[in-house]
Design a protein around this motif. Structure first.
Motif, mmCIF file in Angstrom:
data_model
loop_
_atom_site.group_PDB
_atom_site.id
_atom_site.type_symbol
_atom_site.label_atom_id
_atom_site.label_comp_id
_atom_site.label_asym_id
_atom_site.label_seq_id
_atom_site.Cartn_x
_atom_site.Cartn_y
_atom_site.Cartn_z
ATOM 1 N N ILE A 198 0.781 -1.274 0.089
ATOM 2 C CA ILE A 198 -0.035 -0.115 -0.045
ATOM 3 C C ILE A 198 0.934 1.231 -0.062
ATOM 4 C CG2 ILE A 198 -1.638 1.310 1.141
ATOM 5 C CD1 ILE A 198 -2.798 -1.220 0.007
ATOM 6 N N ARG A 199 2.014 1.184 0.837
ATOM 7 C CA ARG A 199 2.872 2.569 0.799
ATOM 8 C C ARG A 199 3.471 2.847 -0.194
ATOM 9 N NH1 ARG A 199 8.476 3.366 1.541
ATOM 10 N NH2 ARG A 199 8.865 1.170 1.622
ATOM 11 N N ARG A 200 3.808 1.631 -1.285
ATOM 12 C CA ARG A 200 4.406 1.774 -2.576
ATOM 13 C C ARG A 200 3.296 2.020 -3.633
ATOM 14 N NH1 ARG A 200 9.737 -1.977 -1.779
ATOM 15 N NH2 ARG A 200 10.358 -1.262 -3.725
ATOM 16 N N ARG A 201 2.052 2.007 -3.374
ATOM 17 C CA ARG A 201 0.972 2.082 -4.290
ATOM 18 C C ARG A 201 0.831 1.110 -5.395
ATOM 19 N NH1 ARG A 201 2.323 5.503 -7.861
ATOM 20 N NH2 ARG A 201 4.760 5.471 -7.594
ATOM 21 N N ALA A 202 1.034 -0.157 -4.685
ATOM 22 C CA ALA A 202 1.022 -1.256 -5.713
ATOM 23 C C ALA A 202 -0.661 -1.606 -6.031
ATOM 24 C CB ALA A 202 1.822 -2.606 -5.285
ATOM 25 N N SER A 203 -0.827 -1.958 -7.168
ATOM 26 C CA SER A 203 -2.163 -2.202 -7.564
ATOM 27 C C SER A 203 -2.396 -3.913 -7.437
ATOM 28 C CB SER A 203 -2.356 -1.973 -9.023
ATOM 29 O OG SER A 203 -1.850 -2.637 -9.940
ATOM 30 N N ASP A 204 -1.467 -4.690 -7.379
ATOM 31 C CA ASP A 204 -1.374 -6.069 -7.220
ATOM 32 C C ASP A 204 -0.157 -6.475 -6.529
ATOM 33 O OD1 ASP A 204 -3.785 -7.021 -9.427
ATOM 34 O OD2 ASP A 204 -2.581 -5.366 -10.227
ATOM 35 N N ILE A 205 -0.437 -7.556 -5.648
ATOM 36 C CA ILE A 205 0.554 -8.155 -4.981
ATOM 37 C C ILE A 205 0.539 -9.919 -5.297
ATOM 38 C CG2 ILE A 205 1.575 -8.671 -2.735
ATOM 39 C CD1 ILE A 205 -0.696 -6.828 -1.745
ATOM 40 N N HIS A 206 1.756 -10.008 -5.909
ATOM 41 C CA HIS A 206 2.052 -11.587 -6.186
ATOM 42 C C HIS A 206 2.977 -12.308 -5.186
ATOM 43 C CE1 HIS A 206 0.724 -11.162 -10.642
ATOM 44 N NE2 HIS A 206 0.522 -10.038 -9.996
ATOM 45 N N PHE A 207 2.492 -13.405 -4.866
ATOM 46 C CA PHE A 207 3.456 -14.532 -4.158
ATOM 47 C C PHE A 207 3.313 -15.607 -4.821
ATOM 48 C CE2 PHE A 207 0.888 -11.781 -1.152
ATOM 49 C CZ PHE A 207 1.718 -11.445 -0.079
ATOM 50 N N VAL A 214 10.168 -18.323 -2.378
ATOM 51 C CA VAL A 214 8.945 -17.673 -2.808
ATOM 52 C C VAL A 214 9.229 -16.241 -3.347
ATOM 53 C CG1 VAL A 214 8.334 -17.078 -0.345
ATOM 54 C CG2 VAL A 214 6.784 -17.308 -2.162
ATOM 55 N N ARG A 215 8.714 -16.049 -4.355
ATOM 56 C CA ARG A 215 9.031 -14.505 -5.036
ATOM 57 C C ARG A 215 7.838 -13.900 -4.650
ATOM 58 N NH1 ARG A 215 8.892 -15.767 -9.880
ATOM 59 N NH2 ARG A 215 11.165 -16.325 -10.320
ATOM 60 N N ILE A 216 8.263 -12.612 -4.203
ATOM 61 C CA ILE A 216 7.051 -11.489 -4.051
ATOM 62 C C ILE A 216 7.299 -10.330 -4.922
ATOM 63 C CG2 ILE A 216 6.181 -9.935 -2.222
ATOM 64 C CD1 ILE A 216 7.004 -11.691 -0.225
ATOM 65 N N ILE A 227 10.115 -7.433 -5.348
ATOM 66 C CA ILE A 227 10.350 -6.890 -4.197
ATOM 67 C C ILE A 227 11.415 -7.554 -3.059
ATOM 68 C CG2 ILE A 227 9.380 -5.580 -2.145
ATOM 69 C CD1 ILE A 227 8.759 -4.371 -4.949
ATOM 70 N N ARG A 228 10.784 -8.745 -2.847
ATOM 71 C CA ARG A 228 11.692 -9.609 -2.011
ATOM 72 C C ARG A 228 11.559 -11.099 -2.663
ATOM 73 N NH1 ARG A 228 12.809 -7.157 3.031
ATOM 74 N NH2 ARG A 228 13.853 -8.853 3.295
ATOM 75 N N ALA A 229 12.462 -12.138 -2.051
ATOM 76 C CA ALA A 229 12.556 -13.226 -2.268
ATOM 77 C C ALA A 229 12.915 -13.924 -1.112
ATOM 78 C CB ALA A 229 13.677 -13.790 -3.540
ATOM 79 N N LEU A 230 11.755 -14.883 -0.444
ATOM 80 C CA LEU A 230 12.093 -15.532 0.564
ATOM 81 C C LEU A 230 12.169 -16.954 0.493
ATOM 82 C CD1 LEU A 230 9.181 -13.730 2.483
ATOM 83 C CD2 LEU A 230 11.335 -13.092 2.327
ATOM 84 N N HIS A 231 12.878 -17.762 1.557
ATOM 85 C CA HIS A 231 13.052 -18.960 1.699
ATOM 86 C C HIS A 231 12.061 -19.870 1.462
ATOM 87 C CE1 HIS A 231 14.535 -22.972 2.768
ATOM 88 N NE2 HIS A 231 15.614 -22.719 2.471
#
Length: 581
Positions: A198-207, A214-216, A227-231
């Motif tokens: 929300i802070r970065r004005r995203a319209s969609d969030i992909h997990f 897991v790629r975000i 934005i991130r890559a988590l184990h």
């Protein structure tokens, strides 16, 4: 020392002020007061929650009533010295934002959602040792929360939460910044990712789960960015948490699921539409952000050209007929339709909608949701709406012959009908409707107009770089030979996260049908003949509107060429994909 008191002036109750301004009725105030008594929250917040007022209208009324000037924090660049005077934890907890400080007059300007909070003002005075005079300004609570997050840094430490999961050490710093009790780290991790989006004005969030991680990714201004890559070990509990907040079945992992969640983010309610899709590495989640405060805009805020706005106003003045908005998925069609409904929405008309699903609730508008499991399609839904005495009908999408026929029938019986259609251009909607089974003879006279639309990213105003267009580019854009040739390209800075672009705007083409164009449609004229006649009447294509925006410095040639075909301009323009992020 506090700001100069307005206690000497006679203050009217907020409700009475709003009634006198003509933005609230006695009945609405009575409802809000009952709700305020039941929920124990400020009257202003109740009025906004019920949809009786917008935050902007409330802020103006409060500023008038309390004697404080209002401030738009989205346009403020705060003074670092002012930020240093108020700790981030204090600002976050009490929803106060320092705007500026004047060392000569020893005056500190602060933005508060409630300027009458005497206890908070006393706390600030004590914290500053009484050495500053406080100038209080009024701002929306959501704007204050956004400004705190933007200028103090992201308060919820995703890295700290991940470290807590790995080591078992509690991340006290992020807990204190969040101002809440301890909760499971996975719960806070999901919450912090959603808040960050929300802070970065995203319209969609992909997990997106892969074999070992897991790629975000966020879709920001229409472009996906990792934005991130988590184990991979983080994903099973995260996916369960995502299902719980979305109201999905946590035991089902082999079939697609849909869900919806409403959360309080940065002081305002944000809705998310969730979808889970099984893949070979686990369930893929996509959250569509439905942020009413950020997405709903008025027609004036869409920055249409004077010509387009006048044409659209003329179309809206027609008492019956169909207006279509065309474009691909994600081109802002629904937002444009909602902007039109906001213009038409008043007490004297009955507006009914049929959507799949309802994205943004609108006050006074009767909105129906075509959710799964309900035995109602668009065509049968229109038939049902016709028995509800509507003046204006919005149909989410014309996707088949039955829906097109029923929409046309509604228009022929004296209703204004609005809908969307998937075509590449406004002119292309005519053969598409014929392909769906509508006869040209019936379309003529009942089709008011067609709006073609695309969304392009706006150049960041802080870092865009001017350059002089060469002769071929200037000729292609229709720039005068002896006039200025300054255009702009993307650069990248901290404010736009080094993308060169920040925010999006609509490129539009508006085809308003008159008797001559109706006659061409009825005679089965080709789209080439219709386009030629429309151009003679002042019709401008998406490419023409893109050129207007490029010359104005709002976007770049590369970005416009990413979404609109500029090859019709007939010159060698820069590579359309060179500037895409």
């Amino acid at each position: 020392m506090s700001s100069p008191s307005t206690a000497g002036t006679q203050r009217r109750p907020l409700g009475q002020t709003l009634i006198e301004r003509g933005v609230l009725t006695e009945d609405q105030l009575r409802i809000a007061l009952l709700e305020q008594k039941a929920r124990g929250i400020p009257l202003g917040k109740v009025l906004v929650t019920l949809g009786f007022l917008t935050e902007a209208t409330l802020r103006e009324a409060l500023a008038e009533n309390l004697g404080h000037r209002e401030i738009d924090l989205s346009r403020v660049v705060p003074n670092p010295a002012a930020l240093a005077l108020v700790p981030g934890e204090f600002a976050q907890r009490h929803r106060v934002f320092p705007v500026s400080v004047d060392d000569e007059t020893r005056q500190l300007t602060l933005a508060l959602a409630n300027p009458n909070d005497v206890m908070l003002i006393d706390q600030l005075t004590a914290m500053l040792g009484g050495s500053y005079k406080l100038q209080i300004c009024l701002a929306a609570e959501g704007d204050i929360a956004n400004a705190i997050t933007l200028h103090y840094g992201h308060e919820l430490s995703i890295d700290g939460i991940l470290n807590e999961i790995e080591t078992g050490e509690i991340d006290a710093i992020s807990l204190e910044a969040a101002g809440r009790e301890y909760s499971g780290p996975v719960v806070r991790l999901v919450d912090s990712i959603l808040a960050d989006a929300i802070r970065r004005r995203a319209s969609d969030i992909h997990f997106e789960p892969e074999a070992g991680f897991v790629r975000i990714r966020y879709r920001i201004d229409g472009v996906l960015r990792q934005i991130r890559a988590l184990h991979a070990k983080f994903w099973p509990p995260m996916s369960v948490r995502l299902k719980i907040v979305s109201g999905m079945n946590i035991a089902e992992s082999r079939a697609p699921q849909d869900g919806r969640v409403s959360l309080i983010m940065n002081g305002r309610t944000v809705d998310f539409r969730a979808a889970a899709q099984p893949t070979i590495h686990g369930e893929n989640f996509v959250f569509r952000v439905l942020d009413r405060g950020a997405s709903l805009v008025t027609l004036e805020q869409m920055n249409l050209s004077e010509e387009h706005l006048a044409t659209l106003e003329m179309m809206l003045a027609r008492p019956e007929g169909i207006i279509l908005v065309t474009g691909p998925t994600g081109s802002g069609k629904t937002t444009t339709l909602y902007s039109i409904l906001m213009r038409l929405n008043k007490e004297s008309v009955n507006i009914m909608t049929l959507e799949d699903p309802v994205e943004y609730p609108l006050p006074m508008v009767r909105q129906s949701n075509l959710a799964s499991g309900i035995k109602m399609e668009f065509a049968s839904g229109i038939r049902s709406l016709m028995r509800q005495d509507p003046d204006i009908i919005l149909v989410g999408e014309v996707r088949d012959a039955d829906t097109a026929t029923m929409a046309l029938r509604a228009a022929m019986t004296g209703h204004q009908v609005y809908s969307t259609l998937h075509t590449n251009s406004a002119i292309g909607a005519i053969p598409r409707l014929i392909d769906l089974g509508l006869t040209p003879e019936l379309m003529a006279g009942n089709l008011i107009g067609i709006i073609g639309q695309r969304l392009v990213r706006k150049l960041c105003p802080h870092c865009k770089v001017p350059f002089e267009a060469d002769d071929e580019t200037a000729l292609a854009l229709g720039m005068p030979a002896d006039g200025p040739r300054t255009l702009y390209r993307a650069e990248g800075c901290l404010r736009c996260e080094y993308q060169g672009y920040r925010g999006r705007m609509a490129l539009q083409e508006i085809l308003c049908l008159d008797e001559e164009l109706d006659d061409l449609i009825a005679r089965h004229a080709s789209t080439r003949d219709i386009l030629k006649t429309a151009r003679q009447k002042g019709y401008r294509t998406l490419a023409d509107d893109a050129v207007r925006r490029i010359i104005a410095g709002s976007t770049s040639i590369e970005e416009a060429g990413r979404v609109v075909n500029l090859t019709s301009l007939g010159a060698r323009l820069p590579d359309a994909h060179a500037g895409a992020a």
